[in-house]
Motif scaffolding. Structure first.
Motif, short mmCIF file in Angstrom:
data_model
loop_
_atom_site.label_atom_id
_atom_site.label_comp_id
_atom_site.label_asym_id
_atom_site.label_seq_id
_atom_site.Cartn_x
_atom_site.Cartn_y
_atom_site.Cartn_z
N PHE A 215 -4.84 12.46 -4.79
CA PHE A 215 -3.86 13.31 -5.47
C PHE A 215 -4.29 13.55 -6.92
CE2 PHE A 215 -0.08 14.26 -7.90
CZ PHE A 215 0.71 15.04 -7.06
N ALA A 216 -4.72 12.48 -7.60
CA ALA A 216 -5.13 12.62 -9.01
C ALA A 216 -6.31 13.56 -9.14
CB ALA A 216 -5.47 11.24 -9.58
N TRP A 217 -7.22 13.53 -8.18
CA TRP A 217 -8.38 14.43 -8.22
C TRP A 217 -7.97 15.86 -7.85
CZ3 TRP A 217 -11.80 10.61 -4.97
CH2 TRP A 217 -12.27 9.58 -5.83
N LYS A 218 -7.13 15.99 -6.84
CA LYS A 218 -6.71 17.33 -6.42
C LYS A 218 -5.94 18.05 -7.52
CE LYS A 218 -6.22 16.22 -1.49
NZ LYS A 218 -5.25 16.01 -0.38
N TYR A 219 -5.16 17.30 -8.28
CA TYR A 219 -4.34 17.89 -9.34
C TYR A 219 -4.88 17.51 -10.71
CZ TYR A 219 -1.02 19.18 -5.72
OH TYR A 219 -0.43 19.74 -4.61
N GLU A 220 -6.21 17.51 -10.84
CA GLU A 220 -6.82 17.24 -12.15
C GLU A 220 -6.28 18.22 -13.19
OE1 GLU A 220 -11.24 16.66 -14.17
OE2 GLU A 220 -11.06 17.18 -12.06
N VAL A 221 -6.06 19.45 -12.77
CA VAL A 221 -5.30 20.42 -13.57
C VAL A 221 -3.90 20.46 -12.99
CG1 VAL A 221 -5.11 22.81 -14.32
CG2 VAL A 221 -7.38 21.78 -14.04
N PRO A 222 -2.91 19.91 -13.68
CA PRO A 222 -1.56 19.83 -13.13
C PRO A 222 -1.07 21.19 -12.64
CG PRO A 222 -1.70 18.55 -15.14
CD PRO A 222 -2.99 19.30 -15.03
N GLY A 223 -0.51 21.18 -11.43
CA GLY A 223 0.02 22.41 -10.85
C GLY A 223 -0.99 23.23 -10.09
N GLU A 224 -2.29 22.87 -10.17
CA GLU A 224 -3.34 23.61 -9.47
C GLU A 224 -4.01 22.67 -8.47
OE1 GLU A 224 -6.07 25.58 -12.06
OE2 GLU A 224 -4.49 26.32 -13.39
N ASN B 179 0.82 -1.21 0.00
CA ASN B 179 0.00 0.00 0.00
C ASN B 179 0.86 1.26 0.00
OD1 ASN B 179 -2.37 1.50 -0.03
ND2 ASN B 179 -2.58 1.50 2.19
N ARG B 180 1.95 1.23 -0.69
CA ARG B 180 2.80 2.40 -0.90
C ARG B 180 3.27 2.40 -2.35
NH1 ARG B 180 0.85 2.49 3.41
NH2 ARG B 180 1.80 2.90 5.45
N ASP B 181 3.85 3.52 -2.75
CA ASP B 181 4.44 3.68 -4.08
C ASP B 181 3.42 3.58 -5.22
OD1 ASP B 181 6.84 4.07 -2.88
OD2 ASP B 181 7.91 2.49 -3.93
N PHE B 182 2.18 4.01 -4.97
CA PHE B 182 1.24 4.17 -6.07
C PHE B 182 1.61 5.45 -6.82
CE2 PHE B 182 -1.09 1.04 -3.72
CZ PHE B 182 -1.81 0.35 -4.69
N PRO B 183 1.47 5.46 -8.14
CA PRO B 183 1.88 6.63 -8.93
C PRO B 183 1.07 7.87 -8.55
CG PRO B 183 1.52 4.72 -10.34
CD PRO B 183 1.00 4.35 -8.99
N LEU B 184 1.75 8.99 -8.44
CA LEU B 184 1.08 10.27 -8.18
C LEU B 184 0.94 10.99 -9.52
CD1 LEU B 184 2.88 11.40 -4.89
CD2 LEU B 184 0.72 10.15 -5.14
N ILE B 185 -0.27 10.96 -10.04
CA ILE B 185 -0.53 11.48 -11.38
C ILE B 185 -1.74 12.42 -11.34
CG2 ILE B 185 0.36 9.39 -12.48
CD1 ILE B 185 -2.68 8.71 -13.04
#
Length: 353
Positions: free
Chosen positions: A195-204, A103-109
């Motif tokens: 993380f993927a939802w928070k950064y749906e717009v990369p950098g924002e 449960n670690r090292d899932f990609p942050l995208i």
């Protein structure tokens, strides 16, 4: 119910892993989509038992055309870990090949890069193929529940501050004893989804995620795998799904969560200052006061000075306790949820590896 399998080739000749996936088709395209998995740590099975009984309920609801939103269920999310037995003991938390927590090292995208997760999977080892395909499925949903358990434990949840207090209905439906408000700063499965939802717009970065939910539910202790418990937990999850109108039912309203909800900084991680035999004086579910005796460590049994006492650094609720009675130095003995921050500085991210 549609049943399919994801086949994951092994990293050595003659090996492959099969991941069963159950899908219930909703009748309302506008309803939230749900993804639920259990046993990502392969030896944590209360969630697998819960999903067995929930699937029975969902099959009946599907027959009656009462499922509004699509529901995807993965009852045993880690066939790789389930096959790891070392001298007769299942090793389901860490991949023995890479020594990395499952449960670690899932990609942050970013969410927009979801489809890239499953591109050119042949270049990844089996464990990364598994993680990428689990994450790809989850990012197709709106509500993501990752079912785990602790060692000896009350029932509690890790919920990102971005979802609180909106997610209190989930904590109430499952009668959680406590909620730990996480900071979203790790590569654990539910935080990688967030993380993927928070950064749906990369950098924002978005700090609130209305209509979304990604949580880890800790379903008591690792040995709490009983039919009555699993059925009750399945009914609790059913109440949550009906109150959110993912399943159509009359008269089901969101409950009110009455337990403590504390930041991770308020969790006292009680660690053993030395190796030895543990004599616990307090158990899970007890409320302790500052200075209360929690445990005695027999460091040199039989000698007059052969023991040391461990006391509560502040008042709080004993959430978890280790089941081992012979512990190493710095082993975690207890987690205590407190109303005030711990005096011990915590790095951002998870409480434990």
């Amino acid at each position: 119910m549609d049943i399919s399998e994801i086949i994951i080739p092994g990293d050595t000749p003659g090996i492959e892993w099969r991941l069963p996936v159950f899908r219930f088709k909703g009748n309302d395209p506008a309803a939230p989509k749900v993804y639920i998995q259990a046993a990502l740590h392969a030896d944590e099975l209360p969630g697998t038992a819960l999903l067995h009984f929930l699937c029975r309920m969902l099959r009946d609801a599907e027959t009656a055309d009462k499922i509004a939103g699509d529901i995807t269920i993965v009852p045993q999310a880690n066939p790789i870990g389930a096959a790891q037995s070392h001298f007769g003991a299942l090793q389901g938390r860490f991949d023995l090949g890479s020594r990395i927590n499952f449960n670690r090292d899932f990609p942050l995208i970013s969410l927009r890069d979801r489809d890239n997760l499953t591109d050119d999977l042949d270049r990844y080892p089996a464990i990364d193929r598994l993680k990428r395909q689990l994450m790809h499925m989850a990012l197709g949903a709106d509500l993501v529940l990752d079912l785990h358990c602790d060692d000896e434990s009350l029932q509690y949840a890790y919920i990102d501050e971005a979802y609180w207090p909106d997610a209190s209905d989930l904590a109430a439906a499952l009668a959680m004893d406590a909620v730990l408000l996480s900071d979203g700063e790790s590569t654990a499965f539910e935080e990688a989804i967030s993380f993927a939802w928070k950064y749906e717009v990369p950098g924002e970065k978005r700090t609130r995620l209305p209509g979304k939910l990604s949580v880890t539910l800790e379903l008591r202790g690792i040995r709490d795998v009983y039919p009555d418990m699993a059925k009750a937990d399945a009914e609790g999850l059913w109440r949550f799904l009906t109150a959110r109108e993912i399943i159509k039912a009359e008269g089901v309203l969101p409950g009110k969560f009455a337990g403590p909800a504390v930041p991770l900084d308020n969790v006292e991680m009680i660690r053993s200052p030395a190796s030895g035999t543990v004599l616990f004086h307090r158990s899970i579910g007890e409320v302790v006061a500052e200075g209360d005796l929690l445990a005695t460590i027999l460091t040199r049994p039989g000698l007059a000075d052969g023991s040391m006492q461990i006391r509560a650094p502040q008042a709080g609720l004993v959430l978890t306790r280790v089941s081992d009675r012979l512990v190493r130095r710095r082993a975690t003995l207890m987690k205590i949820a407190c109303s005030q921050p711990s005096s011990v500085a915590r790095k951002a991210g998870t409480l434990e590896d």
